[in-house]
Scaffold this active site. Sequence first.
Site, PDB file in Angstrom:
ATOM      1  N   GLU A  81      -2.433  -8.221  -5.364  1.00 47.38           N
ATOM      2  CA  GLU A  81      -3.984  -8.779  -6.459  1.00 47.38           C
ATOM      3  C   GLU A  81      -2.643  -8.029  -7.468  1.00 47.38           C
ATOM      4  O   GLU A  81      -2.566  -8.494  -8.982  1.00 47.38           O
ATOM      5  CB  GLU A  81      -5.084  -8.002  -6.027  1.00 47.38           C
ATOM      6  N   SER A 129      -8.820 -10.989   5.476  1.00 47.78           N
ATOM      7  CA  SER A 129     -10.032 -11.670   5.924  1.00 47.78           C
ATOM      8  C   SER A 129      -9.762 -10.654   7.290  1.00 47.78           C
ATOM      9  O   SER A 129     -10.687 -11.746   8.683  1.00 47.78           O
ATOM     10  CB  SER A 129     -10.022 -13.089   6.246  1.00 47.78           C
ATOM     11  N   LYS A 148     -11.705  -2.915  -3.712  1.00 53.33           N
ATOM     12  CA  LYS A 148     -11.551  -2.853  -5.175  1.00 53.33           C
ATOM     13  C   LYS A 148     -12.286  -2.543  -6.208  1.00 53.33           C
ATOM     14  O   LYS A 148     -12.639  -1.168  -6.357  1.00 53.33           O
ATOM     15  CB  LYS A 148     -11.004  -4.378  -5.088  1.00 53.33           C
ATOM     16  N   ASN A 175     -10.607  -1.265   1.434  1.00 55.94           N
ATOM     17  CA  ASN A 175     -10.498  -1.104   0.196  1.00 55.94           C
ATOM     18  C   ASN A 175     -11.638  -2.061  -0.479  1.00 55.94           C
ATOM     19  O   ASN A 175     -11.507  -2.946  -0.830  1.00 55.94           O
ATOM     20  CB  ASN A 175      -8.854  -2.241  -0.303  1.00 55.94           C
ATOM     21  N   HIS A 208      -0.125  -4.745  -3.567  1.00 63.32           N
ATOM     22  CA  HIS A 208      -1.370  -5.303  -2.744  1.00 63.32           C
ATOM     23  C   HIS A 208      -0.812  -6.281  -4.008  1.00 63.32           C
ATOM     24  O   HIS A 208      -0.835  -6.425  -5.005  1.00 63.32           O
ATOM     25  CB  HIS A 208      -2.501  -4.746  -3.464  1.00 63.32           C
ATOM     26  N   GLU A 223       0.337  -8.141   4.756  1.00 65.64           N
ATOM     27  CA  GLU A 223      -1.659  -8.757   3.937  1.00 65.64           C
ATOM     28  C   GLU A 223      -1.381 -10.656   3.877  1.00 65.64           C
ATOM     29  O   GLU A 223      -0.808 -10.073   2.506  1.00 65.64           O
ATOM     30  CB  GLU A 223      -1.890  -8.062   3.352  1.00 65.64           C
ATOM     31  N   GLY A 254      -9.111 -12.812   0.799  1.00 67.33           N
ATOM     32  CA  GLY A 254     -10.258 -13.167   0.782  1.00 67.33           C
ATOM     33  C   GLY A 254     -10.735 -14.649   0.472  1.00 67.33           C
ATOM     34  O   GLY A 254     -11.346 -15.030  -0.055  1.00 67.33           O
TER      35      GLY A 254
HETATM   36  P1  PGA Z   1     -10.262  -9.318   2.647  1.00 72.28           P
HETATM   37  O1  PGA Z   1      -9.067  -8.014   1.616  1.00 72.28           O
HETATM   38  O2  PGA Z   1     -10.573  -8.315   3.818  1.00 72.28           O
HETATM   39  O3  PGA Z   1     -11.364  -9.326   1.825  1.00 72.28           O
HETATM   40  O4  PGA Z   1      -9.354 -10.606   2.948  1.00 72.28           O
HETATM   41  C1  PGA Z   1      -7.754  -7.557   1.938  1.00 72.28           C
HETATM   42  C2  PGA Z   1      -7.544  -7.203   1.311  1.00 72.28           C
HETATM   43  O5  PGA Z   1      -7.477  -7.734  -0.366  1.00 72.28           O
HETATM   44  O6  PGA Z   1      -7.056  -6.157   1.503  1.00 72.28           O
END
Ligand code: PGA
Length: 250
Positions: free
Chosen positions: A97, A213, A11, A9, A95, A167, A173
Site C-alpha cells: 500500500e 488474507s 493500518k 498491521n 508494504h 505478501e 485484503g
Molecule cells: P490482510 O492484509 O490480512 O487484510 O490481507 C495484510 C497486510 O496488508 O499486511
Amino acid sequence: MRNKIVVGNWKMNLGRSECHKLVDDILDSLSDNKTKIVFAPPFIYLDYVSGLCLNRENMTVAAQNCSSYDNGAYTGEISAKMLNSIEVRYVILGHSERRQYFNDTDEVLKEKVERAIDNNLTVIFCCGEEISQRESNQHFDVIKQQLDSTIFKLDINDFKNIIIAYEPIWAIGTGKTASSDQAQEMHSFIRSLVNKRYDKITGTNTSILYGGSCKPVNAKDLFSKPDIDGGLIGGASLTSDDFVSIINSF
Ligand code: PGA
C-alpha cells in the site's frame, strides 16, 4: 534459531479507546502464549499501545513506516530516530500500500531501511508480486529484484535485523489467500536467496512471514509449512478473537 512471529498491521484503523480494548482483549486471552506478538498501530498510538504491552516480554509494537530522511524540514514525517527515542524496536517497510499510494520505490525503500537500521530498529520488510506477474510466471524474478535493490544491499551484520514478509499483492485484503503450497514455495525461494547472498546460517535464522488474507481458517495450514515463520495480519488483526485464534494456530 529464528522466531515465530505474528504481526498485526492495523493500518489506518481504530481510535484510541478501540486500541485499548483490542489489546486488553488479546492480552486476556493469551496469558501463557509465548509466540512473539507485534502490534503495528498508527504512529500516534505507538507510545500508548507500547505502554499497554509493558510486562509482556513477548509483545511489542512496530511503526508502519518511517522517513527516508534523518531529520529536518520534512513536514509530517516521522524519523527512525524518533521511533528509537520512544523505544519502538520494529518498523514495517515496503508494504504494497505504501509502494502503490505513497511512492515508496525501491530507491526510497533502500534509504528507509538504512535509516531504520542506523537507529537500531528491526525492519519487517514486505515484498510481493501482482497477479499479472504471477500469471506470467515472473513472480520469482519480481521478488528477487525487490530484495536485491533494498535489503540485500545491507552487510551481513545489519541483515540480522531484517524480518521478511512475503505478501502477494493479489491476496491483500481480497479474501484470496496464496495456498500454503504457493506460499511455502516462495518462502523457500526467498530463504535460498538469503543463503546465496549471505550464508546458510543467516538464511536459517531469518524469519519469513506470510501476509495476505491470513485468517483463523487458513493460519494453521500456512504456519505448518517449514519456511513460514508466522504472519503479517491486516484485517483479521482488528478482531481479538480472530487474531488470538491465528496466534494459537502455531
Ligand atoms: P490482510 O492484509 O490480512 O487484510 O490481507 C495484510 C497486510 O496488508 O499486511
